[in-house]
Structures are given as structure tokens and as C-alpha cells.
Write an enzyme that holds these catalytic residues in place. Structure first.
Site, mmCIF file in Angstrom:
data_model
loop_
_atom_site.group_PDB
_atom_site.id
_atom_site.type_symbol
_atom_site.label_atom_id
_atom_site.label_comp_id
_atom_site.label_asym_id
_atom_site.label_seq_id
_atom_site.Cartn_x
_atom_site.Cartn_y
_atom_site.Cartn_z
ATOM 1 N N HIS A 215 -12.557 -34.324 19.111
ATOM 2 C CA HIS A 215 -13.286 -33.049 19.103
ATOM 3 C C HIS A 215 -13.428 -32.502 20.526
ATOM 4 O O HIS A 215 -13.129 -31.330 20.784
ATOM 5 C CB HIS A 215 -14.658 -33.304 18.481
ATOM 6 C CG HIS A 215 -15.566 -32.116 18.457
ATOM 7 N ND1 HIS A 215 -15.764 -31.344 17.341
ATOM 8 C CD2 HIS A 215 -16.359 -31.569 19.433
ATOM 9 C CE1 HIS A 215 -16.637 -30.380 17.606
ATOM 10 N NE2 HIS A 215 -17.013 -30.503 18.883
ATOM 11 N N GLU A 216 -13.866 -33.353 21.460
ATOM 12 C CA GLU A 216 -14.100 -32.886 22.822
ATOM 13 C C GLU A 216 -12.791 -32.511 23.513
ATOM 14 O O GLU A 216 -12.758 -31.590 24.342
ATOM 15 C CB GLU A 216 -14.844 -33.952 23.629
ATOM 16 C CG GLU A 216 -16.219 -34.315 23.086
ATOM 17 C CD GLU A 216 -17.170 -33.128 22.970
ATOM 18 O OE1 GLU A 216 -16.918 -32.084 23.620
ATOM 19 O OE2 GLU A 216 -18.152 -33.230 22.229
ATOM 20 N N HIS A 219 -11.960 -29.028 22.764
ATOM 21 C CA HIS A 219 -12.653 -28.109 23.677
ATOM 22 C C HIS A 219 -11.922 -28.034 25.016
ATOM 23 O O HIS A 219 -11.740 -26.947 25.574
ATOM 24 C CB HIS A 219 -14.088 -28.584 23.924
ATOM 25 C CG HIS A 219 -15.024 -28.357 22.782
ATOM 26 N ND1 HIS A 219 -15.116 -27.170 22.112
ATOM 27 C CD2 HIS A 219 -15.946 -29.193 22.198
ATOM 28 C CE1 HIS A 219 -16.042 -27.252 21.168
ATOM 29 N NE2 HIS A 219 -16.560 -28.480 21.197
ATOM 30 N N HIS A 225 -15.982 -24.310 18.586
ATOM 31 C CA HIS A 225 -16.448 -24.760 17.281
ATOM 32 C C HIS A 225 -16.044 -23.728 16.228
ATOM 33 O O HIS A 225 -15.925 -22.535 16.537
ATOM 34 C CB HIS A 225 -17.972 -24.933 17.283
ATOM 35 C CG HIS A 225 -18.429 -26.055 18.166
ATOM 36 N ND1 HIS A 225 -19.499 -25.928 19.026
ATOM 37 C CD2 HIS A 225 -17.973 -27.325 18.316
ATOM 38 C CE1 HIS A 225 -19.688 -27.071 19.669
ATOM 39 N NE2 HIS A 225 -18.762 -27.937 19.263
ATOM 40 N N TRP A 227 -17.560 -22.230 13.946
ATOM 41 C CA TRP A 227 -18.518 -21.143 13.711
ATOM 42 C C TRP A 227 -18.752 -20.305 14.971
ATOM 43 O O TRP A 227 -19.628 -19.433 14.978
ATOM 44 C CB TRP A 227 -19.841 -21.700 13.175
ATOM 45 C CG TRP A 227 -20.500 -22.701 14.084
ATOM 46 C CD1 TRP A 227 -21.529 -22.478 14.943
ATOM 47 C CD2 TRP A 227 -20.166 -24.079 14.230
ATOM 48 N NE1 TRP A 227 -21.861 -23.628 15.626
ATOM 49 C CE2 TRP A 227 -21.038 -24.637 15.194
ATOM 50 C CE3 TRP A 227 -19.214 -24.919 13.634
ATOM 51 C CZ2 TRP A 227 -20.965 -25.979 15.582
ATOM 52 C CZ3 TRP A 227 -19.149 -26.243 14.018
ATOM 53 C CH2 TRP A 227 -20.021 -26.754 14.976
ATOM 54 N N VAL A 237 -9.420 -18.128 16.272
ATOM 55 C CA VAL A 237 -8.233 -18.690 15.628
ATOM 56 C C VAL A 237 -8.160 -18.123 14.216
ATOM 57 O O VAL A 237 -9.105 -18.253 13.436
ATOM 58 C CB VAL A 237 -8.288 -20.232 15.576
ATOM 59 C CG1 VAL A 237 -7.076 -20.788 14.843
ATOM 60 C CG2 VAL A 237 -8.362 -20.813 16.988
#
Length: 413
Positions: A215-216, A219, A225, A227, A237
Site C-alpha cells: 500500500h505505502e 503512494h 487512496h 476515496w 485513476v
């Protein structure tokens, strides 16, 4: 948004592998000031994201020649006790998790809902431990440093030796990952374009081996994220449906939000907060945005020219009789500094914040393994008279009762 995330962490107790509590926002950090999220910022990069002519610009960078971009990684292991000084095997296991996710090789991709299978992507990005540091010295890609800091906040202080952390390697050529005892979150990341000295990922020690790093790293490669860090926000995206906020736990079935219907939220995407077991995919659109960083004018284009995965011309010279000077059970204390280096008549040994070395004996060896000087460390900056030493290469070395070592080279002029 950060307040909500911190409250969520406190309510749920300690963070386990099953649930992410990321404190990265869809914004980047510049000098401690939150600034708007960085988009790709160049026509060529945006063309890659949108499937235009810029895609050809990125595609000519093939990393290892197989259509894959390979990124050299350095782990900065900051430990306050032996249990935090993680074994190299766990670091390598974490890289397997990372590569499996980015190459879409995890067996559970079979669980991706039918509605999303067509956009699930092999991102064609891989990660390997660096074999050469920025000075072209041989390395295993792991920096180990004792620190007197017991708990770290999400304030980037672990990224600087001056505040008890470890300085970043050249962020244009390496992915820096700091592993430390984070107090309030599972981890956070910089975004492309952040200040070089702070560029990289911070990961809680107990979560090494989980999908939190996947996940990181998303980023770090420019993904927000799902949302957009606001209610029904935009992650920039196109093939990720809008959703209201993060998804806790490990849900099943269609979960629509933001006024949408089928196929519902993409809660199995690595950029949600779903539990590890239910994180399954990146999308083609996310892949394009990540690849856009590597075009000629992209924020991470320097990675393509990194020498971090090219073996150094000369290996570091270990002390005699030490076949593996960086093995985990005998870590090198990275905090120790020598200056000036090269030295003429006087050498200063600075143990920094690691005052456990006070009162200990250190020795100076020549390249034949002969001990030529000994000194007791009586202060945090210990001066040693080296007037009688012949010009050449020497080692300053010491060892504590628990097996921890200091070992640094210097040159006598």
C-alpha cells in the site's frame, strides 16, 4: 482525515497484519507543510496515464530488459532493543510479498470479482535489495542502527541521523524504507516530488512481512487512496470506482457507495484499508500512473539510471576473520562517526546518541589485522592521537558484551 485515522488506530488497539492504518494522505509533505497532491505534472507523463503517445516514452525504459522496471531498495532498520533488529530473512520475505503483489503473482488473484478481473494489472515493477550504496561500496541493502528513541511519530525524524534516525540514501536512485517503532500508525510514505531528504516509506517494525508495504509503495509511486482522502473523492485513476471512504475488515459481495451500483466499491484494491487477506489487486490505470513516474521528465526517472543493482567494483574490506561483517546477530552501529577522514595527527570518534559505548575499549587495526592502537571511550567525542601511525588504511573496531560491534574505516595521511 488524519485525525479520523488516528482515532481509528487507537480504538482498534495495536495494528495487526489484518488491518491497515496508513497515515499517508492524498497530499504530499514539504517541510512539514501539507500541500496539494502532486499529479504527474508533465504532458509526457499524463500521456502515459491516458494511454497516449507518452506511453512509448515510458516503454523504452525496460529496466532488466524484460519489460520490467526494477527498483533498488535500502532498508534502514532502527532498533532500540534486540527484538527490533530484524533478521535479514524477514526483510527478504517482505520483498517477496511486495514483488508478488506488484507482479500479480499472488494465488488469491482468483478471488478478484469478475467485474474487476479485466482491469487487474501486472504492474511490471519489481524491487530488489541494493548491492551497491551511493558511494559504489558493496552492501546487502540493509542499514542497521541502534537508536535511543523508543517510539516514533509520523514526523520524519527517523529519516535524519541528527534526530536519532538514519539519513536517506540518494532518493533519486533508491527507494528508502525506514523500519522503526511507530507509535500511532502502521506506516506512511512520501509522494513523487517530495523533498529528497524525506523521500521514502516508513513502516512499523511489527508489520514487516505484511501487505502494508505494498500500500505505502503505491503512494511512493503516486497513487492516492481510492476515496481521494475526502468523501467520494477522486483518486485520479479512471478504472477505480468512486467510493465514500476506506473499507475496514474483509467484506464480500457488492458494496456500492457514492450513488453507484454494480460493480460497487473496489475494496480488494491495495489502495484501500481492507485486511491483508482481502487485498488482491492494482488496476491498469494505477499501473499507468505509477509508470508515468519513469518517463524522461518523471519524478522518479533517476531510478532508471541507478547503479544500486550493479555490483560494486570493490567490496568493502572486512576485519580479518569476519566473513560476514553485517550478519544480523553482530550488527554494525551506524551512528558511529570518524572525523576528519582522511586524518593526519588526530582522529575523533563520535558515538552520537549511543552512550552505551562510554567506558568501552576500541581498537585500531591495519589491513593485516594487526592491532596498532587501543583507546577507551571516555566521552561522546573521543580524540585519538594517531601521529605514530604510518600512512594507509585502518579500521576502528569495538565490541560490547552483547555482541554488538562498531567497525569503521579511515585513512591516515
Amino acid at each position: 482525515m488524519r485525525i479520523i485515522l488516528l482515532l481509528f488506530t487507537l480504538i482498534t488497539g495495536s495494528v495487526a497484519h489484518a488491518q491497515l492504518a496508513c497515515s499517508t494522505q492524498g497530499q504530499n509533505r514539504q517541510g512539514g507543510v501539507i500541500t496539494p497532491f502532486i499529479s504527474t505534472g508533465t504532458p509526457a507523463a499524463d500521456a502515459v496515464v491516458n494511454g497516449g503517445s507518452g506511453a512509448g516514452t515510458a516503454s523504452r525504459y525496460m529496466g532488466d530488459g524484460k519489460g520490467v522496471i526494477t527498483i533498488p531498495v535500502v532498508f534502514h532498520i532502527l532498533y532500540n532493543n534486540a527484538g527490533q533488529n530484524l533478521d535479514e530473512s524477514l526483510i527478504r520475505q517482505q520483498l517477496v510479498v511486495l514483488n508478488t503483489a506488484f507482479r500479480k503473482k499472488n494465488a488469491d488473484t482468483a478471488n478478484i470479482p469478475e467485474a474487476f478481473k479485466s482491469v487487474a494489472a501486472d504492474c511490471e515493477i519489481e524491487f530488489k535489495l541494493a548491492v551497491a550504496d551511493p558511494l559504489r561500496r558493496s552492501t546487502n541493502g540493509i542499514v542497521r542502527k541502534y537508536t535511543s528513541i523508543k517510539n516514533w511519530l509520523d514526523d520524519d525524524k527517523m529519516k535524519f541521523a541528527a534526530s536519532g534516525g538514519s539519513d536517506a540514501w540518494d532518493a533519486t536512485r533508491y527507494l528508502n524504507i525506514w523500519v522503526c517503532n511507530l507509535a500511532l500508525s502502521s506506516g506512511y510514505s512520501s509522494f513523487p516530488g517530495d523533498a529528497a531528504a524525506k523521500d521514502g516509506i516508513v513502516l512499523r517494525t511489527g508489520l514487516v512481512g505484511s501487505k502494508v508495504l505494498v500500500h505505502e509503495t503505491g503512494h511512493w509511486l503516486g497513487l492516492k487512496h481510492l476515496w481521494g482522502d475526502t468523501y467520494c473523492g477522486d483518486d485520479q485513476v479512471d478504472d477505480t470506482p468512486k467510493q465514500s471512504t476506506f473499507t475496514p475488515g474483509c467484506p464480500t459481495g457488492v458494496r456500492p457507495s457514492c450513488g453507484g451500483g454494480a460493480p460497487g466499491d473496489m475494496y480488494m484494491n491495495y489502495m484501500d484499508f481492507t485486511s491483508d487477506a482481502c487485498l488482491l489487486m492494482f488496476t491498469q490505470g494505477q499501473k499507468a500512473r505509477m509508470w508515468s513516474n519513469f518517463v524522461t521528465s518523471g519524478k522518479r526517472a533517476g531510478i532508471i539510471d541507478s547503479k544500486g543493482l550493479t555490483p560494486a567494483a570493490n567490496d568493502e574490506i572486512p576485519l580479518p576473520g569476519e566473513e560476514n561483517p553485517q550478519k544480523p546477530e553482530e550488527p554494525v552501529t551506524a551512528a558511529l562517526k570518524l572525523y576528519p577522514n582522511p586524518a593526519i595527527n588526530r582522529l575523533t570518534v563520535d558515538v552520537g546518541a549511543d552512550d552505551r559505548w562510554l567506558g568501552k575499549t576500541i581498537s585500531i587495526y591495519n589491513t593485516n589485522g594487526e592491532q596498532v592502537l587501543r583507546s577507551i571511550i571516555n566521552g561522546k567525542q573521543q580524540a585519538i592521537d594517531i601521529t605514530r601511525l604510518l600512512p594507509g588504511l585502518y579500521f576502528v573496531a569495538g565490541k560490547q558484551e552483547n555482541g554488538e560491534q562498531i567497525r569503521v574505516k579511515f585513512i591516515k595521511n
